[in-house]
Design an enzyme around this catalytic site. Structure first.
Site, mmCIF file in Angstrom:
data_model
loop_
_atom_site.group_PDB
_atom_site.id
_atom_site.type_symbol
_atom_site.label_atom_id
_atom_site.label_comp_id
_atom_site.label_asym_id
_atom_site.label_seq_id
_atom_site.Cartn_x
_atom_site.Cartn_y
_atom_site.Cartn_z
ATOM 1 N N TRP A 177 -11.242 8.764 -24.380
ATOM 2 C CA TRP A 177 -12.649 9.384 -23.498
ATOM 3 C C TRP A 177 -13.379 10.017 -24.164
ATOM 4 O O TRP A 177 -13.240 10.591 -24.913
ATOM 5 C CB TRP A 177 -11.263 10.092 -23.245
ATOM 6 C CG TRP A 177 -11.865 11.327 -22.204
ATOM 7 C CD1 TRP A 177 -12.619 13.089 -23.208
ATOM 8 C CD2 TRP A 177 -12.100 11.907 -20.678
ATOM 9 N NE1 TRP A 177 -13.145 13.768 -22.385
ATOM 10 C CE2 TRP A 177 -12.842 13.396 -20.699
ATOM 11 C CE3 TRP A 177 -11.819 11.068 -19.317
ATOM 12 C CZ2 TRP A 177 -13.067 14.010 -19.487
ATOM 13 C CZ3 TRP A 177 -12.572 11.588 -18.653
ATOM 14 C CH2 TRP A 177 -12.234 13.656 -18.354
ATOM 15 N N ASN A 202 -16.430 12.684 -22.507
ATOM 16 C CA ASN A 202 -17.331 14.028 -21.791
ATOM 17 C C ASN A 202 -18.975 14.675 -21.602
ATOM 18 O O ASN A 202 -19.459 13.407 -22.474
ATOM 19 C CB ASN A 202 -16.176 14.896 -20.841
ATOM 20 C CG ASN A 202 -15.898 15.432 -21.932
ATOM 21 O OD1 ASN A 202 -15.366 15.628 -22.530
ATOM 22 N ND2 ASN A 202 -15.835 17.204 -21.700
ATOM 23 N N ASP A 203 -18.750 15.324 -22.441
ATOM 24 C CA ASP A 203 -20.356 16.466 -22.162
ATOM 25 C C ASP A 203 -21.056 15.639 -23.012
ATOM 26 O O ASP A 203 -20.632 15.467 -24.760
ATOM 27 C CB ASP A 203 -19.999 18.112 -22.473
ATOM 28 C CG ASP A 203 -19.470 18.370 -21.449
ATOM 29 O OD1 ASP A 203 -19.187 18.255 -20.617
ATOM 30 O OD2 ASP A 203 -19.687 19.924 -21.858
ATOM 31 N N TRP A 233 -15.061 22.672 -27.741
ATOM 32 C CA TRP A 233 -15.874 22.300 -26.748
ATOM 33 C C TRP A 233 -17.404 21.582 -26.432
ATOM 34 O O TRP A 233 -17.589 21.673 -28.361
ATOM 35 C CB TRP A 233 -15.584 22.986 -25.621
ATOM 36 C CG TRP A 233 -14.323 23.658 -25.575
ATOM 37 C CD1 TRP A 233 -12.688 22.252 -26.196
ATOM 38 C CD2 TRP A 233 -13.597 24.274 -24.818
ATOM 39 N NE1 TRP A 233 -11.852 23.285 -25.737
ATOM 40 C CE2 TRP A 233 -11.687 24.701 -25.088
ATOM 41 C CE3 TRP A 233 -13.772 25.566 -24.428
ATOM 42 C CZ2 TRP A 233 -10.753 25.091 -24.837
ATOM 43 C CZ3 TRP A 233 -12.783 26.539 -23.658
ATOM 44 C CH2 TRP A 233 -11.424 26.006 -23.778
ATOM 45 N N ARG A 284 -18.771 30.218 -23.426
ATOM 46 C CA ARG A 284 -18.698 28.544 -23.728
ATOM 47 C C ARG A 284 -20.042 28.509 -23.758
ATOM 48 O O ARG A 284 -20.883 28.790 -23.004
ATOM 49 C CB ARG A 284 -17.970 28.307 -22.984
ATOM 50 C CG ARG A 284 -17.949 27.618 -21.485
ATOM 51 C CD ARG A 284 -16.656 26.725 -20.692
ATOM 52 N NE ARG A 284 -16.894 26.395 -19.415
ATOM 53 C CZ ARG A 284 -16.044 27.463 -18.542
ATOM 54 N NH1 ARG A 284 -15.832 28.158 -18.990
ATOM 55 N NH2 ARG A 284 -15.964 26.840 -17.427
ATOM 56 N N TRP A 304 -16.251 15.669 -12.164
ATOM 57 C CA TRP A 304 -14.284 16.315 -12.119
ATOM 58 C C TRP A 304 -13.959 16.549 -10.505
ATOM 59 O O TRP A 304 -12.530 16.006 -11.077
ATOM 60 C CB TRP A 304 -15.012 17.549 -12.416
ATOM 61 C CG TRP A 304 -14.883 18.155 -13.882
ATOM 62 C CD1 TRP A 304 -16.403 18.511 -14.397
ATOM 63 C CD2 TRP A 304 -14.887 17.596 -15.655
ATOM 64 N NE1 TRP A 304 -16.569 19.052 -15.574
ATOM 65 C CE2 TRP A 304 -15.280 17.904 -15.998
ATOM 66 C CE3 TRP A 304 -13.558 16.625 -15.428
ATOM 67 C CZ2 TRP A 304 -15.043 17.637 -17.899
ATOM 68 C CZ3 TRP A 304 -13.386 16.549 -16.907
ATOM 69 C CH2 TRP A 304 -14.328 17.285 -18.063
#
Length: 682
Positions: free
Chosen positions: A67, A69-70, A132, A205, A340
């Site tokens: 996986w 994501n960002d 994150w 965040r 998402w």
């Protein structure tokens, strides 16, 4: 941004231009095939006896496994961009169980071809568990105290989460410092206390750090739900909150950005951007931005309403960074091609064991547009260097529908279309053999569109057609369309408007057709360019020394037999343990030898500290790469406890069987070595 932290998405489906196109095709009755050079026609589809085809993108960046994501903003070090991204090695397509992201690293010199370097900042390293989004900076002046040129990242973690908070990502969000002294290859936390505490804020965040040359200090932007806060710092440790930008109309704000750029008229402007959800107001859910001014503490936009860098459905968490050859005039940008709403429904997980594809890297520039300024973008120029075939079809006249004698699922198509009397012109992409499935990209007299409604889009409940404004008065439009196995990106004219979306077409749907309605059009200089496959070879960890033994297949002699890696806190260390031949005293000696491995990557990297006693000057403290039992590469320490990076070019030994050996024959001062994080990578 964390996988569990996402804004609400509207599932309302827009009206589509597809209905018009379908009516045209039905009225024509007979499909007319375009005569084309034989080289254009692809080979026949794979037979049923062959393995299912891969759906991994051919020329877009994809995570090697599991996986992503960002994206995290790349930094430029020693002639290469270091691109970081959120990576989860524990992902199993079950959203209730796959928690915890690390930072993984890939390097590139041109933004197109990437080389995987493995995990740069592992999760679970400190009391704050996973990492994150954030941003890395090269601290050229050493303001943070880690040395000039250290790579420092400000990253969101939870502040000492409980086990339950780790599972549901509900711990207090705060900002923490990590640092690298090996050129950004590996990072270590600077303790486990936040440098910017969350102070009870629910959303806090995605810090973005930039250097403010006018005030000679760092600026951090932090996303706080419906606002972005601005902080300043002289040293990356102590931060002062200066201002905030508030916007309650674009959903949850994430992944802010701020940069200064020169427009095409020679004037300088600041650009402030965020990833946001504009669906509630009929706008995209991608990268919203404003031009304006920044005084070192506060950003002032030129106008209240945002502009959008992409109008598709899958261009999120975008980052921008300087082009070092033209830092004032041009930037690069890349985004996560996902949403998402269906992030855990990717067809690439069952087919290829991964979920995570990026957009093509873009060059962006600021242009004057009427009384204001806007960002325009195009695919990075280096993409053309990877062309593997080019099919020039010349000028093609279409009055209704025309199928091309071309089959493909990974290419770029460019054309300049004279619309004449046509009210709607476009291309059917990823067309099935019977014509029942296809994605459509085109323009009408008032808007441009990308429609995935008649192919394997993520779900009928999600948005199917994206649109941008288009002035059809000129009677001409330039289209540049990138098609890859699960994505389509449409660039209209000079790139003022772009639409990027996932399209989950069946692998066998590889056809291409042109269409018009309301009259004829000429597709001038129609060109199809194919690109070489650019999938990364995953880095391979040869030894991380994180266990209580040396590792499966390792042998140990002398004082090193019967013991294992040591818990340590050395500068530059990765994880909690290292291989240390001290074994109680400098008098300890012995040899550690790895199991055999095949040299199947271009470089072997390791970290080394300890005594400076090179091989050949006995007694030695050295690390060797052995081929047929003989050392072909060797390194020693520098009489310090700081782990320094070693990079061996091993292309000359490609395909050979090798071993790694750690030798300690020395018994005097600095008579030992510390070794960590041995990795094969390109």
């Amino acid at each position: 941004m964390h996988p569990r932290l996402r804004g609400q998405r509207s599932a309302t489906t827009r009206s589509t231009a597809l209905r018009t196109v379908r009516g045209v095709v039905c009225a024509l009755g007979t499909v007319v095939a375009l005569a084309a050079a034989p080289a254009v026609t692809a080979s026949a589809s794979a037979s049923a006896s062959e393995p299912a085809p891969s759906l991994r993108a051919q020329y877009h960046f994809t995570v090697p496994d599991h996986w992503k994501n960002d994206p995290q903003r790349p930094v430029y070090i020693d002639g290469a961009f270091h691109y970081y991204y959120l990576y989860n090695a524990d992902y199993d397509a079950n959203p209730s169980a796959n928690f915890g992201t690390a930072w993984r690293l890939a390097t590139t010199t041109d933004g197109v071809s990437f080389a995987d370097q493995g995990i740069a900042a592992p999760k679970g390293t400190n009391a704050n568990y996973d990492l994150w989004s954030g941003s890395a900076v090269v601290d050229h002046a050493g303001t943070a105290g880690f040395g000039a040129g250290a790579v420092v990242m400000l990253v969101t973690q939870m502040d000492h989460p409980t086990p339950a908070q780790k599972l549901d990502a509900s711990g207090q969000q705060a900002q923490f410092l990590w640092y690298s002294i090996d050129g950004g290859r590996t990072f270590r936390p600077d303790g486990d206390q936040p440098v910017i505490p969350g102070d009870g804020r629910r959303d806090f965040r995605d810090p973005k750090v930039v250097w403010d040359p006018d005030h000679q200090r760092w600026v951090a932007l932090i996303a706080e739900g419906d606002r972005v806060s601005f902080y300043t710092s002289p040293d990356l440790h102590s931060w002062t909150r200066r201002s905030e930008y508030v916007n309650t109309g674009i959903g949850t704000i994430e992944c802010p950005d701020l940069f200064r750029i020169r427009a095409d008229d020679g004037t300088f402007h600041w650009v402030f951007g965020v990833s946001a959800n504009g669906f509630a107001t009929g706008e995209p859910a991608t990268f919203a931005y404003w031009t304006g001014s920044f005084d070192g503490e506060r950003f002032t936009p030129d106008r209240t309403a945002p502009q959008w860098l992409d109008h598709g459905f899958d261009w999120y968490g975008a980052v921008t960074w300087e082009d070092p050859s033209a830092p004032d005039d041009r930037r690069y940008a890349v985004a996560w091609m996902n949403n998402w709403d269906y992030a855990h429904s990717s067809v690439t997980w069952p087919s290829d064991g991964f979920t995570g594809t990026d957009s093509i890297t873009r060059e962006i520039r600021l242009v004057r547009d009427g009384t204001g300024y806007t960002l325009a973008s195009q695919p990075v120029a280096a993409l053309q260097q990877y062309a593997s075939a080019r099919h020039e079809l010349g000028d093609v006249t279409v009055d209704g529908f025309r199928e091309l004698a071309y089959q493909g699922d990974a290419y770029e198509i460019t054309t300049r279309v004279s619309r004449q009397t046509a009210q709607n012109i476009g291309l059917q992409l990823r067309r099935s053999a019977d014509g029942s499935r296809h994605a459509d990209a085109g323009v009408t007299s008032s808007y441009a569109y990308l429609n995935r409604g008649q192919t394997g889009h993520p779900s009928p409940t999600h948005k199917l057609e994206s649109r941008t404004p288009f002035d059809g008065g000129a009677g001409e439009v330039t289209l540049r369309i990138l098609v890859d196995r699960t994505t389509i990106e449409v660039f209209v004219d000079d790139g003022r408007y772009v639409q990027s979306s996932q399209v989950f077409a069946p692998a066998a749907d590889r056809g291409l057709a042109l269409y018009t309605s309301g009259g004829p059009a000429v597709f001038h200089d129609l060109t199809i360019t194919e690109f070489a496959g650019l999938a990364q070879r995953p880095a391979r960890v040869i030894a991380d020394f994180e266990g209580t033994t040396w590792g499966d297949g390792w042998t140990a002699t002398g004082s090193l037999a019967g013991i294992g890696p040591s818990a340590a806190e050395l500068p530059g260390q990765v994880g909690a343990r290292v291989a240390d031949t001290f074994a109680g005293s400098d008098a300890a000696t012995g040899v550690l030898t790895s199991p055999s491995f095949v040299v199947d990557r271009d470089h072997l990297h390791l970290l080394i500290a300890g005594g400076r006693h090179p091989l050949g000057v006995e007694p030695a403290t050295s690390v060797q790469l052995l081929i047929d039992g003989q050392p072909v590469r060797t390194a020693t320490g520098d009489d310090s406890a700081t782990l320094r990076p070693v990079d061996w070019d091993v292309r000359a030994f490609a395909g050979r069987t090798a071993q790694l050996q750690i030798l300690d024959d020395a018994t005097g001062a600095w008579g030992h070595l510390m070794v960590d994080h041995v990795v094969l990578s390109d």
